[in-house]
Design a protein around this motif. Structure first.
Motif, PDB file in Angstrom:
ATOM      1  N   SER A  90      56.966  13.786  52.510  1.00 60.24           N
ATOM      2  CA  SER A  90      57.391  14.874  51.972  1.00 60.24           C
ATOM      3  C   SER A  90      57.839  15.927  53.194  1.00 60.24           C
ATOM      4  O   SER A  90      57.051  16.344  53.597  1.00 60.24           O
ATOM      5  CB  SER A  90      56.761  15.240  50.700  1.00 60.24           C
ATOM      6  OG  SER A  90      57.192  16.624  50.432  1.00 60.24           O
ATOM      7  N   VAL A  91      59.113  16.259  53.318  1.00 66.42           N
ATOM      8  CA  VAL A  91      59.369  17.353  54.167  1.00 66.42           C
ATOM      9  C   VAL A  91      58.849  18.546  53.724  1.00 66.42           C
ATOM     10  O   VAL A  91      58.290  19.302  54.583  1.00 66.42           O
ATOM     11  CB  VAL A  91      61.026  17.464  54.472  1.00 66.42           C
ATOM     12  CG1 VAL A  91      61.130  18.615  55.412  1.00 66.42           C
ATOM     13  CG2 VAL A  91      61.437  16.177  55.135  1.00 66.42           C
ATOM     14  N   PRO A  92      58.828  19.148  52.660  1.00 67.60           N
ATOM     15  CA  PRO A  92      58.265  20.240  52.351  1.00 67.60           C
ATOM     16  C   PRO A  92      56.591  20.407  52.510  1.00 67.60           C
ATOM     17  O   PRO A  92      56.348  21.302  52.826  1.00 67.60           O
ATOM     18  CB  PRO A  92      58.684  20.609  50.731  1.00 67.60           C
ATOM     19  CG  PRO A  92      59.748  19.835  50.516  1.00 67.60           C
ATOM     20  CD  PRO A  92      59.746  18.558  51.470  1.00 67.60           C
ATOM     21  N   TRP A  93      56.153  19.258  52.207  1.00 66.97           N
ATOM     22  CA  TRP A  93      54.585  19.055  52.453  1.00 66.97           C
ATOM     23  C   TRP A  93      54.332  19.368  54.115  1.00 66.97           C
ATOM     24  O   TRP A  93      53.291  20.082  54.269  1.00 66.97           O
ATOM     25  CB  TRP A  93      54.101  17.803  51.876  1.00 66.97           C
ATOM     26  CG  TRP A  93      52.563  17.438  52.094  1.00 66.97           C
ATOM     27  CD1 TRP A  93      51.538  18.226  51.631  1.00 66.97           C
ATOM     28  CD2 TRP A  93      52.034  16.830  53.193  1.00 66.97           C
ATOM     29  NE1 TRP A  93      50.350  17.707  52.216  1.00 66.97           N
ATOM     30  CE2 TRP A  93      50.840  17.038  53.180  1.00 66.97           C
ATOM     31  CE3 TRP A  93      52.511  16.301  54.425  1.00 66.97           C
ATOM     32  CZ2 TRP A  93      49.967  16.458  54.266  1.00 66.97           C
ATOM     33  CZ3 TRP A  93      51.976  15.585  55.206  1.00 66.97           C
ATOM     34  CH2 TRP A  93      50.409  15.734  55.282  1.00 66.97           C
ATOM     35  N   ALA A  94      55.103  18.632  54.898  1.00 64.52           N
ATOM     36  CA  ALA A  94      54.896  18.575  56.359  1.00 64.52           C
ATOM     37  C   ALA A  94      55.174  19.945  56.891  1.00 64.52           C
ATOM     38  O   ALA A  94      54.213  20.448  57.460  1.00 64.52           O
ATOM     39  CB  ALA A  94      55.724  17.573  56.865  1.00 64.52           C
ATOM     40  N   VAL A  95      56.210  20.616  56.351  1.00 60.56           N
ATOM     41  CA  VAL A  95      56.441  22.091  56.695  1.00 60.56           C
ATOM     42  C   VAL A  95      55.357  22.834  56.370  1.00 60.56           C
ATOM     43  O   VAL A  95      54.955  23.783  57.076  1.00 60.56           O
ATOM     44  CB  VAL A  95      57.872  22.257  56.263  1.00 60.56           C
ATOM     45  CG1 VAL A  95      58.106  23.837  56.384  1.00 60.56           C
ATOM     46  CG2 VAL A  95      59.081  21.666  57.132  1.00 60.56           C
ATOM     47  N   MET A  96      54.827  22.713  54.963  1.00 62.33           N
ATOM     48  CA  MET A  96      53.938  23.721  54.701  1.00 62.33           C
ATOM     49  C   MET A  96      52.617  23.523  55.526  1.00 62.33           C
ATOM     50  O   MET A  96      52.028  24.553  55.922  1.00 62.33           O
ATOM     51  CB  MET A  96      53.502  23.365  53.528  1.00 62.33           C
ATOM     52  CG  MET A  96      52.388  24.283  52.754  1.00 62.33           C
ATOM     53  SD  MET A  96      51.676  23.330  51.015  1.00 62.33           S
ATOM     54  CE  MET A  96      50.831  21.828  51.758  1.00 62.33           C
ATOM     55  N   LYS A  97      52.218  22.266  56.166  1.00 65.07           N
ATOM     56  CA  LYS A  97      50.773  21.939  56.824  1.00 65.07           C
ATOM     57  C   LYS A  97      51.194  22.728  58.125  1.00 65.07           C
ATOM     58  O   LYS A  97      50.145  23.493  58.561  1.00 65.07           O
ATOM     59  CB  LYS A  97      50.681  20.582  56.803  1.00 65.07           C
ATOM     60  CG  LYS A  97      50.390  19.872  55.689  1.00 65.07           C
ATOM     61  CD  LYS A  97      49.439  20.560  54.922  1.00 65.07           C
ATOM     62  CE  LYS A  97      47.890  20.194  55.401  1.00 65.07           C
ATOM     63  NZ  LYS A  97      46.888  20.414  54.421  1.00 65.07           N
ATOM     64  N   TRP A  98      52.303  22.609  58.603  1.00 60.58           N
ATOM     65  CA  TRP A  98      52.578  23.362  60.188  1.00 60.58           C
ATOM     66  C   TRP A  98      52.535  24.676  59.831  1.00 60.58           C
ATOM     67  O   TRP A  98      51.801  25.522  60.678  1.00 60.58           O
ATOM     68  CB  TRP A  98      53.838  22.747  60.405  1.00 60.58           C
ATOM     69  CG  TRP A  98      53.864  21.546  61.191  1.00 60.58           C
ATOM     70  CD1 TRP A  98      52.955  20.916  61.805  1.00 60.58           C
ATOM     71  CD2 TRP A  98      55.034  20.534  61.030  1.00 60.58           C
ATOM     72  NE1 TRP A  98      53.200  19.575  62.394  1.00 60.58           N
ATOM     73  CE2 TRP A  98      54.671  19.288  61.926  1.00 60.58           C
ATOM     74  CE3 TRP A  98      56.142  20.537  60.515  1.00 60.58           C
ATOM     75  CZ2 TRP A  98      55.492  18.258  62.021  1.00 60.58           C
ATOM     76  CZ3 TRP A  98      57.197  19.624  60.745  1.00 60.58           C
ATOM     77  CH2 TRP A  98      56.606  18.346  61.262  1.00 60.58           C
TER      78      TRP A  98
END
Length: 442
Positions: A334-342
């Motif tokens: 999931s892009v939103p999930w990856a962006v959130m982790k960063w």
């Protein structure tokens, strides 16, 4: 250069930076000397320092730490005859998510860095150099210290190096694990014993760096390239890579590939070619998105497979080369999930000196966490972009700019995924309202 690799259409690179990595005890002084080690130093000490600076300018070597600033030009900024001590500082504080090229280089071939340090210090007339290493990599620090000790005992460091009259002391300094110390002026503050926070520029390190004296700050891979240029010449170096970004590069490939690791290739190599070197996508699951230079660079998608990964190619396609930390993600992510982790990483690592970064990364992380939990609304997307706009170009250093890159590019290419999270929230609210109404009727 050898024949083109089948399927890639380009000739593979004969290893330069990684040529000793697979040799037995590659980190030892004996192995290094057997494979032309310290021959470039002898050649360099026989030349005038200004000739070395011009050689590096002619080679087109650019900083391998992310910014891509011309190395020879940076050396040339150091004022000469100013009566001040000159310093060389090596930025080995490798802390960007996905970046893993400098630490393997120092582990496998520390003497290539040390030889580059001695040559660079001679060129800029510095008699003291510091290698600032990320504190968590204790194994790397120990290996560097052992290499410095061996080089000193062999006469390559200390007083009157190889009878040239040139003196140099090298210190390996362990940081304390702050990502902000990868920013060159925060690194200098940390070296001086202060809290690592960016300095206001100007003045620049070239005139007022370490201890307010002229200082060159360079990345590990940049300086490790110097001995090869001294031995091979600027024309040889330019036979690799592209015209404005010449030379070899170590690409760190991680994520959903069959063989993650470090791959040396000419500057301008594409992800399609790198994926072939790395065995392709793991388990055959298609590529969805990737970073060309670590989490602080705007995302690319499968449409960018053939973008030349050099400073100009990445920039023209809307991203940055950065540290060439290529993180590859397949369609399961999931892009939103990856962006959130960063974003959580950047929020944690913000030094807090400037308001846009300190407050902005906090609210970006809060908003993204709410969206990923399924509690977001469409207005949250506008809020994210608005906060990003108030951070970009307004923070004290590049950490703020890097923090917004995955968010703005993620929304640019995958806005539908953010909207789907909002739709789930809206649908969930409607279902909960219907349930409540039904319960009230009873």
């Amino acid at each position: 250069m050898s024949e083109p690799t089948p399927g890639t259409g380009v000739a593979p690179l004969t290893p330069v930076l990684t040529r000793r990595w697979l040799s037995p005890r590659s980190w030892s002084l004996r192995t290094y000397e057997q494979l032309e080690g310290y021959s470039a130093l002898r050649r360099a000490l026989g030349a005038h320092p200004d000739q070395l600076i011009q050689l590096i300018k002619d080679s087109g070597l650019r900083g391998r730490g992310g910014a891509g600033f011309p190395t020879g030009m940076k050396w040339g900024f150091i004022p000469q005859g100013d009566g001040k001590p000159h310093y060389l500082v090596i930025n080995a504080d490798e802390g960007e998510p996905g970046t893993c090229k400098d630490i393997p280089l120092m582990m496998a071939d520390p003497h290539s860095l040390i030889e580059g340090v001695i040559i660079t210090a001679y060129a800029i007339r510095a008699n003291f150099a510091a290698i600032y290493v990320r504190g968590e990599v204790l194994h790397c620090i120990r290996r560097l210290n052992a290499a410095v000790r061996d080089a000193r005992e062999a006469g390559y460091l200390g007083k009157d190096i190889l009878g040239s009259g040139f003196d140099l002391d090298v210190v390996v300094h362990a940081g304390a694990g702050a990502y902000i110390c990868g920013e060159e002026t925060a690194l200098l503050d940390s070296l001086e014993g202060r809290r690592g926070q960016p300095r206001l520029k100007p003045p620049f390190p070239a005139t007022a760096g370490l201890y307010a004296s002229p200082t060159v700050v360079n990345n590990v891979e940049t300086i490790a390239s110097v001995p090869y240029i001294v031995n091979g010449g600027s024309d040889w170096f330019r036979t690799m890579g592209r015209d404005r970004s010449p030379g070899p590069k170590i690409y760190s490939i991680s994520g959903h590939v069959e063989r993650p690791g470090q791959y040396e290739a000419p500057m301008g190599t594409t992800l399609r070619q790198l994926l072939e070197l790395a065995g392709g996508m793991k388990d055959g699951v298609p590529l969805k998105f990737w970073t060309p230079g670590g989490s602080s660079t705007p995302l690319f998608t499968s449409e960018h497979l053939d973008v030349p990964l050099d400073f100009e190619g990445a920039s023209e396609a809307g991203s940055m080369l950065g540290t060439t930390a290529v993180q590859v993600f397949n369609e399961t992510v999931s892009v939103p999930w990856a962006v959130m982790k960063w974003t959580e990483f950047y929020k944690h690592e913000s030094c807090g000196k400037c308001t846009p970064c300190r407050e902005g990364t906090y609210w970006l992380a809060q908003t993204l966490q709410r969206m990923v939990r399924g509690e977001g609304t469409e207005s949250d997307i506008d809020t994210l972009l608005d906060v990003c706009d108030n951070i970009l170009g307004r923070s004290f250093c590049a950490l703020g700019d890097g923090a917004v890159s995955p968010i703005t590019s993620g929304i640019k290419y995958f806005k539908h995924e953010f909207l789907e999270l909002c739709e789930k929230n809206r649908t969930g609210k409607a279902d909960r309202s219907a349930d409540a109404a039904l319960a009230g009727a009873h």
